[in-house]
Design a protein around this motif. Structure first.
Motif, short mmCIF file in Angstrom:
data_model
loop_
_atom_site.label_atom_id
_atom_site.label_comp_id
_atom_site.label_asym_id
_atom_site.label_seq_id
_atom_site.Cartn_x
_atom_site.Cartn_y
_atom_site.Cartn_z
N SER A 175 -9.50 9.78 10.43
CA SER A 175 -8.08 10.09 10.61
C SER A 175 -7.20 8.85 10.60
N SER A 176 -7.62 7.81 11.32
CA SER A 176 -6.79 6.61 11.39
C SER A 176 -6.61 5.94 10.03
N PRO A 177 -7.67 5.71 9.23
CA PRO A 177 -7.47 5.15 7.89
C PRO A 177 -6.61 6.04 6.99
N TYR A 178 -6.71 7.35 7.16
CA TYR A 178 -5.89 8.23 6.32
C TYR A 178 -4.41 8.01 6.60
N LEU A 179 -4.05 8.01 7.88
CA LEU A 179 -2.65 7.84 8.24
C LEU A 179 -2.13 6.47 7.83
N GLN A 180 -2.97 5.44 7.91
CA GLN A 180 -2.52 4.09 7.60
C GLN A 180 -2.57 3.77 6.11
N ASN A 181 -3.70 4.08 5.47
CA ASN A 181 -3.90 3.64 4.09
C ASN A 181 -3.35 4.61 3.06
N VAL A 182 -3.38 5.91 3.36
CA VAL A 182 -2.92 6.90 2.39
C VAL A 182 -1.44 7.22 2.59
#
Length: 519
Positions: free
Chosen positions: A294-301
């Motif tokens: 979840s965290s990489p999705y919100l930050q990177n995507v």
């Protein structure tokens, strides 16, 4: 041995409340430290003059040490007394945290993180055992709801708190923040917790511990470093898996043939405890793998800053908090396995909705799904923590909490490794498929509006096209990962039949248990 520990429930009120606070501060302190340091690694790398491979050992050393030392917690507490063990481990963890914040080079940091993992391994199982003994049987659902808040909210709040401390002050405060929690825990335990009777006749199974430590340590190192080294393409990872397999083999062979094994296998004769271990494995795989995605999705995507992403993910904690406030009372009227099934179904539904996320997904949808997912986690965790010890003998309780913690930690490492490996491979594969369509013969790219923006004859145009393809490849990879976790949950739901009827047991045993405690 358990009578003194349980006597705190015979004196409800101030003493029990203070013991509860101390158990909670220890739980929160350890749970936060599993994730809070992650976001500070780039800052540590510069200050400590460490390479990327060296700085990763800041995480690996803690994980491996905590995993190895979780297994003997039950024996140590039974041998030397639970209060003494709890105080020593809380003080050791606090001191090691301060030393981590004062570390001057990477060698010191890794050494102090090892010590932090060694002492921190006992905090969660001991705090759970203390909470179970401090409350009467009919109040244990409430006790596990209180305790579960620390276990569940710690990893959820860790990244955002770590980011805020690092950006507002420095990475050193990621470790210094443990000092007030540790001080409250140690002083409170010294003043209010009652000691259990130590058993000086207990002997330690060194061979069993060594074999299990080698197996768990090798497995954790392989899981932690596998992504960076290419998994089975690396000779190091292959060797570590082989060593882990050999360690587990010798541990099982020795334990099944010795008179006093390191792990008390009487634990696994209890149906509810076995069911608890199975679903704790599910929770470890699902909870931490979902958080890792979840965290990489919100930050990177989507492109949110880390603090904003942390605030959005904290709404999952709000859902968990609400569920835990309600589920303690619901257990009096609804079977634990029913609540677990409903919680898993809600979690699977939230993951199904997350498969449709894109880089344009709005904040209201993210918050709604996160709250639903957190509510599902809460419906599973509290009944699970309660039912696992419902029929387990009191003398096995500390061993049971350490085993349950070990199962959750190993499962979470496996879940995170699988999720990240699938994400990396999926992104690479999707990018290779999508990029095949970026060519001069694609009619969509020949349209005037598109051609003016994506001019493939220029470096800027090709770079922009590659960036857009990469985002879409990541979106597809995340969607496939969410589908994988969702399918795992759906497959595990029928296993709820392993759990016996708990509502009847709670009502039948509450009165005798309270009478025994008062005596």
């Amino acid at each position: 041995m358990t009578a003194p520990a349980a006597s705190s429930s015979a004196v409800p009120g101030f003493r029990r409340n203070m013991v509860t606070i101390c158990a909670m501060t220890a739980t929160i302190m350890q749970a936060l430290d599993t994730t809070i340091a992650n976001v500070a690694l780039p800052y540590m790398q510069g200050t400590l003059s460490a390479s990327q491979d060296q700085i990763n050992w800041v995480l690996t050393s803690y994980i491996v040490a905590a995993a190895i030392m979780t297994a003997p917690v039950g024996w140590i507490a039974n041998r030397f007394g639970r209060k003494r063990t709890f105080i020593v481990c809380s003080a050791g963890f606090t001191i090691a945290s301060v030393m981590c914040g004062l570390a001057q080079d990477i060698t010191q940091m890794v050494l102090f993180r090892l010590l932090q993992g060694v002492f921190g391994a006992a905090l969660v199982p001991l705090s759970q055992a203390v909470m179970l003994d401090s409350y009467a049987l009919h109040e244990r659902a409430k006790a596990m709801a209180i305790w579960g808040m620390g276990v569940m909210l710690g990893p959820i709040m860790g990244p955002s708190l770590g980011a805020w401390l690092t950006e507002t002050y420095s990475w050193h405060w990621v470790f210094f923040v443990n000092l007030p929690f540790g001080a409250v825990t140690v002083l409170g335990l010294m003043a209010f917790m009652e000691e259990t009777k130590p058993n000086a006749e207990l002997t330690f199974d060194w061979f069993g511990f060594a074999a299990l430590a080698i197996g768990i340590g090798s497995l954790q190192i392989a899981l932690d470093r596998g992504e960076d080294l290419g998994w089975l393409e690396s000779n190091e990872i292959i060797i570590e898996f082989i060593v882990a397999g050999v360690g587990f083999y010798y541990f099982l062979a020795h334990s099944l043939t010795t008179q006093r094994p390191f792990i008390q296998f009487a634990l696994f004769k209890d149906r509810n405890f076995v069911g608890g271990c199975v679903f704790m494995t599910v929770m470890g795989l699902v909870l931490f793998s979902t958080m890792a995605l979840s965290s990489p999705y919100l930050q990177n995507v989507i492109g949110y800053p880390i603090i904003t992403a942390g605030v959005l993910l904290a709404t999952r904690g709000c859902g968990t908090f609400v569920a835990m406030m309600l589920v303690g009372r619901m257990l009096r009227y609804i079977e634990a396995r029913t609540l677990i099934i409903v919680g898993l179904a809600l979690t699977a539904l939230s993951l199904f909705q997350m498969t449709a996320w894109t880089d344009q997904t709005g904040v209201p949808e993210i918050i709604t799904i996160s709250i639903m997912q957190g509510f599902g986690f809460g419906l599973v965790f509290v009944p699970l923590s309660t039912v696992a010890f419902l029929t387990l003998p009191g003398e096995l309780r500390t061993d049971g909490t350490s085993m349950l913690t070990l199962v959750r930690n190993v499962a979470s490492s496996i879940g995170i490794s699988i999720a990240i490996a699938q994400l990396t491979e999926g992104t690479r594969r999707n990018h290779a498929i999508l990029v095949e369509h970026i060519n001069p013969f694609n009619h969509a790219l020949q349209m005037p509006n598109v051609a003016g923006l994506l001019n493939l004859s220029t470096d800027a145009g090709r770079a922009m096209a590659d960036a857009m393809v990469m985002v879409q490849a990541q979106i597809l990879a995340f969607s496939h990962d969410y589908q994988l976790v969702m399918m795992f949950i759906l497959v595990s739901i029928p296993l709820a039949v392993m759990i016996g009827s708990t509502r009847t047991a709670l009502r039948a045993q509450a009165a005798p248990a309270d009478h025994a405690v008062m005596e």
